[in-house]
Design a protein around this motif. Structure first.
Motif, short mmCIF file in Angstrom:
data_model
loop_
_atom_site.label_atom_id
_atom_site.label_comp_id
_atom_site.label_asym_id
_atom_site.label_seq_id
_atom_site.Cartn_x
_atom_site.Cartn_y
_atom_site.Cartn_z
N SER A 197 16.76 -36.80 -10.71
CA SER A 197 16.12 -37.34 -9.52
C SER A 197 16.98 -38.41 -8.85
N ILE A 198 17.77 -39.15 -9.63
CA ILE A 198 18.64 -40.18 -9.07
C ILE A 198 19.82 -39.56 -8.32
N TYR A 199 20.43 -38.55 -8.93
CA TYR A 199 21.65 -37.98 -8.36
C TYR A 199 21.38 -36.96 -7.25
N SER A 200 20.25 -36.29 -7.29
CA SER A 200 20.01 -35.19 -6.34
C SER A 200 20.12 -35.61 -4.87
N PRO A 201 19.55 -36.75 -4.45
CA PRO A 201 19.70 -37.13 -3.04
C PRO A 201 21.16 -37.31 -2.61
N ILE A 202 22.00 -37.74 -3.54
CA ILE A 202 23.42 -37.95 -3.21
C ILE A 202 24.09 -36.63 -2.88
N PHE A 203 23.65 -35.54 -3.54
CA PHE A 203 24.30 -34.25 -3.38
C PHE A 203 23.60 -33.36 -2.35
N GLU A 204 22.74 -33.96 -1.52
CA GLU A 204 22.17 -33.17 -0.44
C GLU A 204 23.26 -32.69 0.52
N ASP A 205 24.27 -33.53 0.71
CA ASP A 205 25.49 -33.11 1.41
C ASP A 205 26.60 -33.11 0.38
N PRO A 206 26.81 -31.99 -0.33
CA PRO A 206 27.69 -31.99 -1.51
C PRO A 206 29.16 -32.24 -1.20
N ASP A 207 29.57 -32.08 0.04
CA ASP A 207 30.98 -32.30 0.38
C ASP A 207 31.21 -33.64 1.06
#
Length: 688
Positions: free
Chosen positions: A362-372
């Motif tokens: 849950s912590i990391y997922s928002p960061i990878f919404e734009d994975p590039d």
């Protein structure tokens, strides 16, 4: 895909990476500890040898908090005079007033008020009237420079004061007292931080209070605690190293409950938010402790009988929707039983592991919404560093690595970074052989299970594996026979190649040359056809199988058997004669694990007799994910490739067995020997 380029620590551009050194973070050195005796107290105190700053800041209390003059039965001037007299007298070894001052802050267990019932009636938890204690806190703050190294007895009592359970005025005054004392002695600062970190596990969810104050809820206590930490670390920035050492030292034991772990991690995340410069170290600490639980959990279940393992899974299934207290009561029926105790410990670790991993997703997922995005790539670089230094060396880690798996699936760039890192580790000469072999297992498992891994990537990785085993075979032409101890790296690559084939055989076919009569989406239509395999796949496999290295003898029997079935029916290569021949080679053979009962493509580890290791460990780290809560992050389309056996192939084999006169028991045993599994993405009951 570029497998030869080392992984970059930071992206130079969206398409280029620069060479980096693996980030092997060294643990924060333990501060030197020297035990000293206190002239005023029989209890020993600890004097830290290093100071947090070279130049101390002078911290003075803001005496505009004149409310103490109105609500206290003792004036601030009177309290100051008492404190000054006590500290100055103590410096001259006159300790009567100093002992009384210690009693002001002492908790009930060290105070002696049994003969003074009237005073007890008006006292709070710390033995001093609520309004008077605040005055003494203010007075001691203003006279903090008089507190010397020999005042450890007083410091200990001050640090044991219940300051979070009072009001905001007292909490603010107490925090300023801590700052003032910290400016006097480096050892006091370290003790103050240790007191605060101790409260990461001491706090409870229920409201708490001391006499004379209204109850204080858990969230308010947390806010006060972190207000104090933030204030102190802003005054003394070098305290960051001290607190990192403290939070690592005081991290809960793996046997502690899920509630204790989650409470502690919540405090760590609050600390990370307040001090962003500590974020990298805090997240690495959480991940490292997660891996420790992961490994212990795996070993606990491997060392248990199957009945105990099934009991854990059943208990998790039965209680996942129940209240935790009810679940615990089910286990208390046989508290004296050793088996029950082991099950309770295993269940606790499973729940803790599941909860922490769910939180990290849950912590990391928002960061990878734009994975590039630069932020996502930098975060993935940090995860890769932790993977290389923490996850990969712990060969029994079973679930933590799925953080890398999930987010690598987000983009082609992140997949390339992960694959490149694994290749770098697999070929690094200074890596231990067992770690290099583990990297090969990760490569094979990621290639096989990653639904977003393209056919081009599958072929490039498979070609690299083929190139390696061919080169290894050529440079070991003097080999006398199979030996997993001497040629383990070779067998790791060969076994990884077989594993990839079992899952991704269609990606090893030249699709442009495929006959139009075949249906790409119908695997059964490929059976019995002459297929256009990638160049040299058949001939190079044959050459290695026929070599003295004899990889079929040393690789996992279940993986070899499944490859034999598929490659025969897909007309790639027929290896049953070699398998039969290998039965006459006298190597001790003990094989156990989930494969034998139709489990995933994962062996529990090396089996050993008195002479030698007999088979390569069939450890593929992305076998089905079975944690009931955190699996929701992987229960997504086009993420995880589960095993899909050929129903037609199994039926045809059953028909052949019937023609040969085999019994039903033999047929069932053969079915159990094939690759069968449930995955975390199939249904809700796959972990029963």
């Amino acid at each position: 895909m570029t497998t030869e380029t080392p992984l970059a620590r930071r992206l130079a551009s969206p398409t280029e990476v620069s060479t980096i050194k693996p980030i092997l973070r060294k643990p924060t050195p333990l501060l030197g500890v020297k035990r000293r005796s206190d002239d005023d107290d029989d209890d020993a105190s600890f004097q830290l040898q290093s100071s947090p700053t070279k130049k101390r800041k002078t911290v003075m209390f803001n005496e505009s908090l004149n409310v103490v003059r109105e609500i206290s039965s003792k004036s601030l001037d009177e309290a100051k005079n008492e404190v000054r007299k006590a500290l100055e007298g103590h410096a001259r070894r006159i300790d009567g007033d100093y002992d009384n001052l210690k009693e002001v802050f002492a908790p009930p267990r060290v105070k002696k008020y049994e003969d003074d019932e009237e005073s007890n009636e008006d006292e709070d938890e710390d033995g001093t009237k609520a309004e008077d204690l605040l005055v003494y806190v203010v007075a001691l703050t203003s006279l903090a420079p008089l507190v010397g190294k020999k005042c450890s007895g007083l410091i200990k009592n001050v640090l044991r004061c219940s300051w979070l359970e009072r009001d905001d005025n007292f909490a603010r005054a107490y925090i300023q007292l801590m700052a003032a004392l910290s400016s006097v002695q480096g050892s006091f600062f370290a003790q103050v931080l240790a007191m605060m970190v101790d409260k990461f596990t001491a706090q409870r969810g229920m409201p708490m209070a001391v006499k004379g104050f209204p109850p204080v809820d858990a969230e308010t206590r947390k806010q006060r605690l972190h207000l104090g930490l933030r204030y102190l670390l802003e005054l003394f920035p070098a305290g960051g190293k001290i607190i990192l050492n403290l939070v690592a030292t005081k991290f809960p034991y793996t046997e502690d409950s899920k509630a204790v772990h989650m409470e502690y991690i919540d405090h760590l995340l609050r600390l990370k938010k307040d001090r962003p410069e500590l974020e990298r170290d805090i997240m690495e600490l959480i991940l490292a402790r997660l891996v420790k639980i992961d490994v212990e959990m795996t070993l606990d279940l491997e060392n248990e009988e199957d009945e105990d393992t099934q009991a854990v899974w059943k208990l998790l299934q039965d209680t996942k929707d129940e209240d935790e207290s009810d679940a615990e009561s089910e286990l208390s029926d046989d508290e004296d039983g050793e088996e029950t105790r082991r099950i309770k410990i295993a269940k606790s670790k499973f729940e803790t592991m599941d909860a922490i991993l769910d939180l990290l997703f849950s912590i990391y997922s928002p960061i990878f919404e734009d994975p590039d995005s630069p932020e996502a790539v930098e975060t993935f670089q940090d995860l890769l560093s932790d993977f290389s230094n923490v996850i990969l060396p712990n060969l029994k880690s079973r679930f933590t690595q799925y953080l890398l798996f999930k987010f690598a699936m987000k983009s082609h760039q992140l997949m390339e970074l992960f694959i490149g890192t694994l290749f770098n580790i697999a070929f690094e000469s200074n890596r231990p052989p067992v770690v290099k072999q583990a990297a090969v297992g990760y490569l094979a498992s990621f290639t096989a299970r990653g639904a977003q891994v393209t056919s081009e990537q599958v072929q490039k990785i498979s070609k690299t594996f083929l190139d390696y085993i061919d080169h290894y075979r050529a440079t070991h032409s003097g080999c006398r026979g199979p030996d997993v101890r001497r040629y383990g790296q070779y067998y790791a690559y060969f076994q990884g190649l077989l594993y990839i084939f079992c899952f991704r055989w269609r990606d090893l076919i030249d699709r442009d040359l495929l006959p139009p009569s075949l249906d790409w989406d119908d695997p059964a239509s490929f059976i019995g056809q002459d297929l256009p395999w990638m160049p040299w796949l058949r001939s190079r496999l044959q050459a290695n199988i026929a070599s003295k290295l004899n990889p079929l003898k040393c690789c996992s029997p279940i993986i070899v058997e499944e490859f034999a079935r598929l490659s025969h029916h897909l007309r790639l290569i027929y290896i049953y004669p070699q398998i039969e021949k290998n039965k006459n080679i006298q190597l001790s053979q003990f094989f156990t694990g989930s494969y034998a009962t139709g489990g995933a493509l994962r062996d529990s580890g090396f089996e050993m007799d008195t002479e030698k290791w007999t088979h390569l460990e069939a450890c593929f780290p992305f076998d089905p994910f079975q944690l009931p809560v955190s699996k929701r992050w992987l229960d997504l389309p086009n993420t995880y490739m589960s095993w899909k056996p050929f129903a037609l192939l199994d039926r045809n084999e059953d028909d052949e067995d019937d023609d040969d006169g085999e019994t039903g028991e033999e047929t069932e045993a053969e079915e159990n020997g094939s690759i069968q599994e449930d995955t975390a993405t199939d249904d809700e009951n796959n972990y029963d």
